[in-house]
Design a protein around this motif. Structure first.
Motif, PDB file in Angstrom:
ATOM      1  N   ILE A 242     -32.267  31.530 -26.174  1.00 48.70           N
ATOM      2  CA  ILE A 242     -33.079  30.584 -26.613  1.00 48.70           C
ATOM      3  C   ILE A 242     -34.515  31.293 -26.895  1.00 48.70           C
ATOM      4  O   ILE A 242     -35.316  31.070 -27.682  1.00 48.70           O
ATOM      5  CB  ILE A 242     -33.185  29.505 -26.158  1.00 48.70           C
ATOM      6  CG1 ILE A 242     -31.998  28.746 -26.384  1.00 48.70           C
ATOM      7  CG2 ILE A 242     -34.195  28.430 -26.562  1.00 48.70           C
ATOM      8  CD1 ILE A 242     -31.660  27.210 -25.823  1.00 48.70           C
ATOM      9  N   SER A 243     -34.987  32.064 -25.636  1.00 45.99           N
ATOM     10  CA  SER A 243     -36.336  32.487 -25.782  1.00 45.99           C
ATOM     11  C   SER A 243     -36.453  33.772 -26.728  1.00 45.99           C
ATOM     12  O   SER A 243     -37.594  33.802 -27.418  1.00 45.99           O
ATOM     13  CB  SER A 243     -36.286  33.126 -24.071  1.00 45.99           C
ATOM     14  OG  SER A 243     -36.211  32.196 -23.458  1.00 45.99           O
ATOM     15  N   ASP A 244     -35.651  34.653 -26.982  1.00 50.63           N
ATOM     16  CA  ASP A 244     -35.596  35.693 -27.852  1.00 50.63           C
ATOM     17  C   ASP A 244     -35.000  35.366 -29.483  1.00 50.63           C
ATOM     18  O   ASP A 244     -34.647  36.099 -30.183  1.00 50.63           O
ATOM     19  CB  ASP A 244     -34.885  36.918 -27.402  1.00 50.63           C
ATOM     20  CG  ASP A 244     -35.827  37.141 -26.156  1.00 50.63           C
ATOM     21  OD1 ASP A 244     -37.289  37.096 -25.889  1.00 50.63           O
ATOM     22  OD2 ASP A 244     -35.255  38.064 -25.244  1.00 50.63           O
TER      23      ASP A 244
ATOM     24  N   GLY B 156     -36.088  25.866 -31.449  1.00 51.07           N
ATOM     25  CA  GLY B 156     -35.288  26.365 -30.162  1.00 51.07           C
ATOM     26  C   GLY B 156     -34.749  25.165 -29.268  1.00 51.07           C
ATOM     27  O   GLY B 156     -34.373  25.349 -28.215  1.00 51.07           O
ATOM     28  N   LEU B 157     -34.601  24.134 -30.174  1.00 51.85           N
ATOM     29  CA  LEU B 157     -33.598  23.087 -29.759  1.00 51.85           C
ATOM     30  C   LEU B 157     -32.183  23.079 -29.919  1.00 51.85           C
ATOM     31  O   LEU B 157     -31.845  23.426 -31.015  1.00 51.85           O
ATOM     32  CB  LEU B 157     -34.156  21.629 -30.472  1.00 51.85           C
ATOM     33  CG  LEU B 157     -33.189  20.304 -30.148  1.00 51.85           C
ATOM     34  CD1 LEU B 157     -33.424  19.926 -28.586  1.00 51.85           C
ATOM     35  CD2 LEU B 157     -33.509  19.323 -31.079  1.00 51.85           C
TER      36      LEU B 157
ATOM     37  N   ALA C  41     -35.334  24.793 -40.177  1.00 53.92           N
ATOM     38  CA  ALA C  41     -34.256  25.650 -40.203  1.00 53.92           C
ATOM     39  C   ALA C  41     -33.461  25.593 -39.165  1.00 53.92           C
ATOM     40  O   ALA C  41     -33.807  25.662 -38.185  1.00 53.92           O
ATOM     41  CB  ALA C  41     -34.776  27.307 -40.559  1.00 53.92           C
ATOM     42  N   ARG C  42     -32.192  25.677 -39.595  1.00 56.16           N
ATOM     43  CA  ARG C  42     -31.179  25.452 -38.343  1.00 56.16           C
ATOM     44  C   ARG C  42     -29.595  26.306 -38.543  1.00 56.16           C
ATOM     45  O   ARG C  42     -29.423  26.650 -39.805  1.00 56.16           O
ATOM     46  CB  ARG C  42     -30.988  23.798 -38.079  1.00 56.16           C
ATOM     47  CG  ARG C  42     -30.528  23.385 -39.530  1.00 56.16           C
ATOM     48  CD  ARG C  42     -30.970  21.819 -39.800  1.00 56.16           C
ATOM     49  NE  ARG C  42     -30.365  21.241 -40.996  1.00 56.16           N
ATOM     50  CZ  ARG C  42     -31.051  21.287 -42.083  1.00 56.16           C
ATOM     51  NH1 ARG C  42     -32.206  22.109 -42.101  1.00 56.16           N
ATOM     52  NH2 ARG C  42     -30.625  20.582 -42.924  1.00 56.16           N
TER      53      ARG C  42
ATOM     54  N   ILE D 236     -34.369  34.518 -35.686  1.00 53.96           N
ATOM     55  CA  ILE D 236     -35.760  34.482 -36.302  1.00 53.96           C
ATOM     56  C   ILE D 236     -35.827  35.007 -37.939  1.00 53.96           C
ATOM     57  O   ILE D 236     -36.178  34.403 -38.884  1.00 53.96           O
ATOM     58  CB  ILE D 236     -36.860  35.570 -35.745  1.00 53.96           C
ATOM     59  CG1 ILE D 236     -36.878  35.048 -34.216  1.00 53.96           C
ATOM     60  CG2 ILE D 236     -37.929  35.697 -36.205  1.00 53.96           C
ATOM     61  CD1 ILE D 236     -37.679  36.029 -33.363  1.00 53.96           C
ATOM     62  N   LYS D 237     -34.884  36.232 -38.199  1.00 47.45           N
ATOM     63  CA  LYS D 237     -34.588  36.466 -39.335  1.00 47.45           C
ATOM     64  C   LYS D 237     -33.808  35.629 -40.176  1.00 47.45           C
ATOM     65  O   LYS D 237     -34.146  35.398 -41.482  1.00 47.45           O
ATOM     66  CB  LYS D 237     -33.824  37.801 -39.529  1.00 47.45           C
ATOM     67  CG  LYS D 237     -33.617  38.530 -40.685  1.00 47.45           C
ATOM     68  CD  LYS D 237     -33.049  40.049 -40.462  1.00 47.45           C
ATOM     69  CE  LYS D 237     -32.916  40.485 -41.922  1.00 47.45           C
ATOM     70  NZ  LYS D 237     -32.130  41.974 -41.834  1.00 47.45           N
ATOM     71  N   GLU D 238     -32.827  35.148 -39.617  1.00 46.20           N
ATOM     72  CA  GLU D 238     -32.049  34.149 -40.409  1.00 46.20           C
ATOM     73  C   GLU D 238     -32.878  32.983 -40.829  1.00 46.20           C
ATOM     74  O   GLU D 238     -32.468  32.296 -42.084  1.00 46.20           O
ATOM     75  CB  GLU D 238     -30.726  33.653 -39.681  1.00 46.20           C
ATOM     76  CG  GLU D 238     -30.055  34.980 -39.344  1.00 46.20           C
ATOM     77  CD  GLU D 238     -29.229  35.451 -40.503  1.00 46.20           C
ATOM     78  OE1 GLU D 238     -29.000  34.531 -41.450  1.00 46.20           O
ATOM     79  OE2 GLU D 238     -28.709  36.447 -40.290  1.00 46.20           O
ATOM     80  N   PHE D 239     -33.749  32.291 -39.999  1.00 50.90           N
ATOM     81  CA  PHE D 239     -34.543  31.261 -40.248  1.00 50.90           C
ATOM     82  C   PHE D 239     -35.852  31.442 -41.205  1.00 50.90           C
ATOM     83  O   PHE D 239     -36.094  30.444 -41.545  1.00 50.90           O
ATOM     84  CB  PHE D 239     -35.018  30.595 -38.918  1.00 50.90           C
ATOM     85  CG  PHE D 239     -33.787  29.960 -38.071  1.00 50.90           C
ATOM     86  CD1 PHE D 239     -32.586  29.533 -38.767  1.00 50.90           C
ATOM     87  CD2 PHE D 239     -33.989  29.980 -36.573  1.00 50.90           C
ATOM     88  CE1 PHE D 239     -31.534  28.839 -37.945  1.00 50.90           C
ATOM     89  CE2 PHE D 239     -33.004  29.250 -36.004  1.00 50.90           C
ATOM     90  CZ  PHE D 239     -31.839  28.646 -36.487  1.00 50.90           C
ATOM     91  N   GLU D 240     -35.801  32.563 -41.528  1.00 59.15           N
ATOM     92  CA  GLU D 240     -37.031  33.002 -42.722  1.00 59.15           C
ATOM     93  C   GLU D 240     -36.364  32.955 -44.047  1.00 59.15           C
ATOM     94  O   GLU D 240     -37.099  33.002 -44.970  1.00 59.15           O
ATOM     95  CB  GLU D 240     -37.620  34.481 -42.355  1.00 59.15           C
ATOM     96  CG  GLU D 240     -38.388  34.091 -40.989  1.00 59.15           C
ATOM     97  CD  GLU D 240     -39.502  33.231 -41.332  1.00 59.15           C
ATOM     98  OE1 GLU D 240     -40.383  33.248 -42.437  1.00 59.15           O
ATOM     99  OE2 GLU D 240     -39.952  32.347 -40.296  1.00 59.15           O
ATOM    100  N   SER D 241     -34.982  33.010 -44.018  1.00 61.66           N
ATOM    101  CA  SER D 241     -34.452  33.129 -45.413  1.00 61.66           C
ATOM    102  C   SER D 241     -34.475  31.723 -45.967  1.00 61.66           C
ATOM    103  O   SER D 241     -34.621  30.717 -45.348  1.00 61.66           O
ATOM    104  CB  SER D 241     -32.886  33.419 -45.133  1.00 61.66           C
ATOM    105  OG  SER D 241     -32.172  33.181 -46.310  1.00 61.66           O
ATOM    106  N   ASN D 242     -34.555  31.757 -47.412  1.00 63.33           N
ATOM    107  CA  ASN D 242     -34.598  30.249 -48.208  1.00 63.33           C
ATOM    108  C   ASN D 242     -33.318  30.075 -48.863  1.00 63.33           C
ATOM    109  O   ASN D 242     -33.295  29.312 -49.627  1.00 63.33           O
ATOM    110  CB  ASN D 242     -35.614  30.533 -49.002  1.00 63.33           C
ATOM    111  CG  ASN D 242     -35.350  31.583 -50.197  1.00 63.33           C
ATOM    112  OD1 ASN D 242     -34.673  32.305 -50.169  1.00 63.33           O
ATOM    113  ND2 ASN D 242     -36.482  31.745 -51.299  1.00 63.33           N
ATOM    114  N   LYS D 243     -32.132  30.711 -48.215  1.00 58.57           N
ATOM    115  CA  LYS D 243     -30.949  30.466 -48.728  1.00 58.57           C
ATOM    116  C   LYS D 243     -29.793  29.846 -47.867  1.00 58.57           C
ATOM    117  O   LYS D 243     -29.719  30.475 -46.633  1.00 58.57           O
ATOM    118  CB  LYS D 243     -30.392  31.726 -49.435  1.00 58.57           C
ATOM    119  CG  LYS D 243     -31.127  32.311 -50.747  1.00 58.57           C
ATOM    120  CD  LYS D 243     -30.447  33.446 -51.194  1.00 58.57           C
ATOM    121  CE  LYS D 243     -31.445  33.925 -52.407  1.00 58.57           C
ATOM    122  NZ  LYS D 243     -30.625  35.270 -53.014  1.00 58.57           N
ATOM    123  N   LYS D 244     -29.022  29.173 -48.098  1.00 60.28           N
ATOM    124  CA  LYS D 244     -27.749  28.396 -47.336  1.00 60.28           C
ATOM    125  C   LYS D 244     -27.141  29.706 -46.983  1.00 60.28           C
ATOM    126  O   LYS D 244     -26.928  30.515 -47.715  1.00 60.28           O
ATOM    127  CB  LYS D 244     -27.288  27.384 -47.707  1.00 60.28           C
ATOM    128  CG  LYS D 244     -27.792  26.086 -47.807  1.00 60.28           C
ATOM    129  CD  LYS D 244     -27.057  24.720 -48.323  1.00 60.28           C
ATOM    130  CE  LYS D 244     -27.843  23.624 -47.886  1.00 60.28           C
ATOM    131  NZ  LYS D 244     -26.833  22.489 -48.367  1.00 60.28           N
TER     132      LYS D 244
END
Length: 286
Positions: free
Chosen positions: A248-250, A93-94, A75-76, A270-278
Motif C-alpha cells: 500500500i505504501s508504494d 490506499g484504502l 480510481a480503483r 500509481i501508473k494504472e490509476f492515472e489512466s483514463n480508461k477502464k
C-alpha cells in the motif's frame, strides 16, 4: 513495466514467495469458499502490506477490474467475478477484502448489499472510518461474511454482524488477520482455524526479528494457509483461486493465479490509476 529497482526486487521476491507457498500448502486439507487475509504495518519502516488467498471453485471466471478516476469517483482496482468485487484497493490506499463466515442474524432495519458494494466503497471512501460510515449510512449488513478494511494511515478493522448487532474489531499492534470464523464469537463455527493459527504463529516469529519487513515476508505469513487444488466427489476442483499481494505504501500490486508462479500479474498502481480508461484482466489469460 518498469518499477525501478525496488519494484523489480519485490517482483522477484514474489515469484519466490509463490513457490514457497505451493510447497508449504501441500500439508493441509482443502476447504473451498475460504479466505485468508492479513494487514501488516511494519513498525520499523512504516510500510503497509496486505496479502490474501481467495479459495474457491477453479472454474470461476475471475478477473481484475481497474476503473479510472472521474469527477466524483476515485480510481480503483478490484478483483472478483460476476461483476462483484471480492477485494481491492483505491488510489487513496484504502483496501478491503471479505470472507465467508457462519450464517447469523443482521440488525433490524438493515439489508444485504445490492449491486457491487466493494466498487461503491472504493469509489467514494478514502479511509477505514469512511468505509464503515458508508455501510452504516446505507444500512448494509452481511449475514454470512465479514469485511476487513485497511488504509494508508495504518488503520485497519474487521466489521461483522452477530446476533443482530454490529461488531468492529480494530487492529491491535501492527497486524490484523481474518479467515472464516467470526472473531467476536468463535462459538458460531469454523473455529479453531488452522489457517488463522498458522498466520498468527508466523507473524509472532516475524515480529521477533526486529528488522524492516518486506512484502515477501508478509506474503510468506500466508504460506501455511494456501490450499492446493483438490477434486471433490462431484468432479469439481477447488483450492486457492488466486493470491494477491499489495504494498500500500508504494502502491504495488501482485496477483498469482491458481498457485502457479508462471501466471502472474504485476501492476504499478500509481501508473494504472492515472489512466483514463477502464481495464479488465482475465485471470484465465495470465
Amino acid at each position: 513495466m518498469n518499477f525501478g529497482k525496488t519494484g523489480k526486487e519485490a517482483w522477484n521476491m514474489t515469484r519466490t514467495l509463490i513457490i514457497i507457498i505451493a510447497i508449504l500448502s501441500l500439508n493441509f486439507n482443502s476447504q473451498v469458499k475460504a479466505c485468508s487475509v492479513i494487514y501488516y504495518l511494519d513498525s520499523i519502516s512504516g510500510k503497509i502490506y496486505v496479502a490474501n488467498h481467495e479459495d474457491f471453485w477453479y472454474e470461476t471466471k475471475a478477473y481484475i477490474q481497474i476503473n479510472p478516476r472521474t469527477k466524483n469517483k476515485l480510481a480503483r482496482l478490484w478483483y472478483g467475478w460476476d461483476d462483484f468485487a471480492q477485494g481491492g484497493i483505491n488510489e487513496a490506499g484504502l483496501f478491503f477484502d471479505g470472507a465467508v463466515t457462519p450464517e447469523d442474524n443482521i440488525p433490524s432495519g438493515y439489508h444485504k448489499p445490492k449491486g457491487n458494494l466493494g466498487d461503491d466503497i472504493l469509489a467514494t471512501c478514502k479511509s477505514v472510518d469512511q468505509a464503515i460510515e458508508l455501510l452504516e449510512n446505507k444500512k448494509v449488513a452481511l449475514s454470512n461474511a465479514h469485511i476487513m478494511f485497511g488504509d494508508s494511515l495504518g488503520n485497519a478493522a474487521i466489521i461483522e454482524w452477530i446476533n443482530g448487532e454490529k461488531q468492529i474489531i480494530h487492529i491491535k499492534g501492527n497486524t490484523l488477520i481474518m479467515t472464516n470464523f467470526l472473531l467476536s464469537d468463535t462459538s458460531k463455527g469454523n473455529y479453531p482455524c488452522y489457517r488463522y493459527n498458522s498466520i498468527a504463529e508466523r507473524t509472532s516469529q516475524l515480529r521477533d526479528q526486529n528488522e524492516p519487513v518486506t512484502l515477501l515476508q508478509v506474503g510468506n505469513l500466508l504460506g501455511g494457509a494456501a490450499q492446493p487444488p483438490r477434486l471433490n466427489s462431484e468432479n469439481r476442483t477447488g483450492g486457492t483461486l488466486y493470491s494477491s499481494f499489495i504494498n500500500i505504501s508504494d502502491m504495488e500490486f501482485f496477483l498469482v493465479y491458481k498457485l502457479d508462479n508462471t501466471r502472474l500479474s504485476k501492476l504499478d498502481l500509481i501508473k494504472e490509476f492515472e489512466s483514463n480508461k477502464k481495464k479488465r484482466i482475465e485471470l484465465e489469460n495470465l
